[in-house]
Scaffold this active site. Sequence first.
Site, PDB file in Angstrom:
ATOM      1  N   GLY A   1      -7.569   7.212 -42.019  1.00  0.00           N
ATOM      2  CA  GLY A   1      -7.936   8.564 -41.602  1.00  0.00           C
ATOM      3  C   GLY A   1      -7.203   9.621 -42.413  1.00  0.00           C
ATOM      4  O   GLY A   1      -6.464   9.307 -43.358  1.00  0.00           O
TER       5      GLY A   1
ATOM      6  N   VAL B   1      -8.922  -1.081 -32.864  1.00  0.00           N
ATOM      7  CA  VAL B   1      -7.716  -1.289 -32.032  1.00  0.00           C
ATOM      8  C   VAL B   1      -8.022  -1.342 -30.542  1.00  0.00           C
ATOM      9  O   VAL B   1      -7.137  -1.669 -29.745  1.00  0.00           O
ATOM     10  CB  VAL B   1      -6.631  -0.210 -32.295  1.00  0.00           C
ATOM     11  CG1 VAL B   1      -6.069  -0.348 -33.690  1.00  0.00           C
ATOM     12  CG2 VAL B   1      -7.167   1.192 -32.044  1.00  0.00           C
TER      13      VAL B   1
ATOM     14  N   LEU C   1      -1.976   6.012 -34.897  1.00  0.00           N
ATOM     15  CA  LEU C   1      -2.679   7.259 -35.231  1.00  0.00           C
ATOM     16  C   LEU C   1      -4.182   7.175 -34.998  1.00  0.00           C
ATOM     17  O   LEU C   1      -4.881   8.181 -35.141  1.00  0.00           O
ATOM     18  CB  LEU C   1      -2.396   7.656 -36.695  1.00  0.00           C
ATOM     19  CG  LEU C   1      -1.080   8.414 -36.922  1.00  0.00           C
ATOM     20  CD1 LEU C   1       0.105   7.467 -36.901  1.00  0.00           C
ATOM     21  CD2 LEU C   1      -1.107   9.205 -38.200  1.00  0.00           C
TER      22      LEU C   1
ATOM     23  N   ASN D   1      -3.110  -1.750 -26.561  1.00  0.00           N
ATOM     24  CA  ASN D   1      -3.011  -2.847 -27.526  1.00  0.00           C
ATOM     25  C   ASN D   1      -1.912  -2.603 -28.559  1.00  0.00           C
ATOM     26  O   ASN D   1      -1.178  -3.525 -28.926  1.00  0.00           O
ATOM     27  CB  ASN D   1      -4.361  -3.054 -28.230  1.00  0.00           C
ATOM     28  CG  ASN D   1      -5.410  -3.641 -27.292  1.00  0.00           C
ATOM     29  OD1 ASN D   1      -5.073  -4.385 -26.383  1.00  0.00           O
ATOM     30  ND2 ASN D   1      -6.672  -3.299 -27.514  1.00  0.00           N
TER      31      ASN D   1
ATOM     32  N   TYR E   1     -10.637  13.750 -24.530  1.00  0.00           N
ATOM     33  CA  TYR E   1      -9.555  13.663 -25.531  1.00  0.00           C
ATOM     34  C   TYR E   1      -8.204  13.959 -24.875  1.00  0.00           C
ATOM     35  O   TYR E   1      -7.261  13.175 -24.988  1.00  0.00           O
ATOM     36  CB  TYR E   1      -9.831  14.661 -26.657  1.00  0.00           C
ATOM     37  CG  TYR E   1      -8.834  14.602 -27.782  1.00  0.00           C
ATOM     38  CD1 TYR E   1      -8.735  13.470 -28.593  1.00  0.00           C
ATOM     39  CD2 TYR E   1      -7.991  15.679 -28.050  1.00  0.00           C
ATOM     40  CE1 TYR E   1      -7.822  13.426 -29.640  1.00  0.00           C
ATOM     41  CE2 TYR E   1      -7.078  15.634 -29.098  1.00  0.00           C
ATOM     42  CZ  TYR E   1      -7.001  14.511 -29.896  1.00  0.00           C
ATOM     43  OH  TYR E   1      -6.095  14.462 -30.921  1.00  0.00           O
TER      44      TYR E   1
END
Length: 313
Positions: A10, A57, A73, A99, A145
Amino acid sequence: MRVLVTGGAGFIGSHLCDLLLAEGHSVAAMDNLVTGNRANIAHLDGEPRFRFVHHNVNEFIAYDEPLDAVLHLASLPSPVDYLQMPIQTLKVGALGTLNALGLAKAKGAAFLLASTSEVYGDPLVHPQREDYWGNVNPVGPRGVYDESKRFAEALTMAYHRYHGVSTRIARIFNTYGPRMRLDDGRVVPNFCRQALAGEPLTVYDDGSRTRSFCYVSDLVDGLYRLLLSEESDPVNLGNPQEMTILQFAETVIRLAGSGSEIRFITPTDARTKDDPQTRRPDITRARTVLGWEPRVALEEGLGATIAWFRERV
Ligand code: UDP
């Protein structure tokens, strides 16, 4: 150190991989490439201390090698992205963080969470200090979010307190620079793209909302210092230089040498629902604990960013 960076392909993740490699560490970048981009790390192909792992992930992370640090991240930080992918946004903040923490615990590794200024919601305290608990609408469009990151912070502190994992929480404020996705919908790529294409800059509503923009090299320097510290309480990382979005639009036009006009628009979708009116970090803790503060002035950082976008528009 042997470091795993989730979201390593990213925008911020790839710059962090660069810094870690430059500091002599071994780095694995993990990404499912939903918003990450292989091109952001293509220059690292052939680097013996670097490898890319294509993995989501949100699924159990099987990792055979030893690790000294897990830097989490992986995220969908653009409001446009998280409006389009609300469930994935919640999953990566919750399941992805679980995780990543589980992996850090299993490896005896330090863990760093990339959290966000969005934990403060539409803040009633200004500037925002780490001891402010925030003003978040859990059922609004940004809730997916904001609440996933608030949950991620709670989970991180639980692993710290209950399992004794060595943890860090960075609350990242608006960050910009090369490798932002041109189409991610946030204000920096939107305005740069529009200014370079000679199109009107789309200032939402009356442009009076404020943000404070931090250049990515400063930000990853702060993340690295935080990793090397022993600070388990959240630390704001951002640039305290605050401006209105209208002022920001004018600055982009000037630095791009653009003839674009400014167009005030009121989005009819949920894009600006619960949009924070003001945002500026109080970085006293980062200054005191990490000896960190941003060094790149907006004109310099934005100049480099516009130059990068210019080759891609
Ligand atoms: N914004 C804008 N025009 C755009 C994109 C964003 O006026 O084309 C505004 C948005 O409403 C917000 C600010 O710019 O007030 C920053 O938005 P961004 O999407 O970059 O991220 P945020 O800081 O809200 O997470």
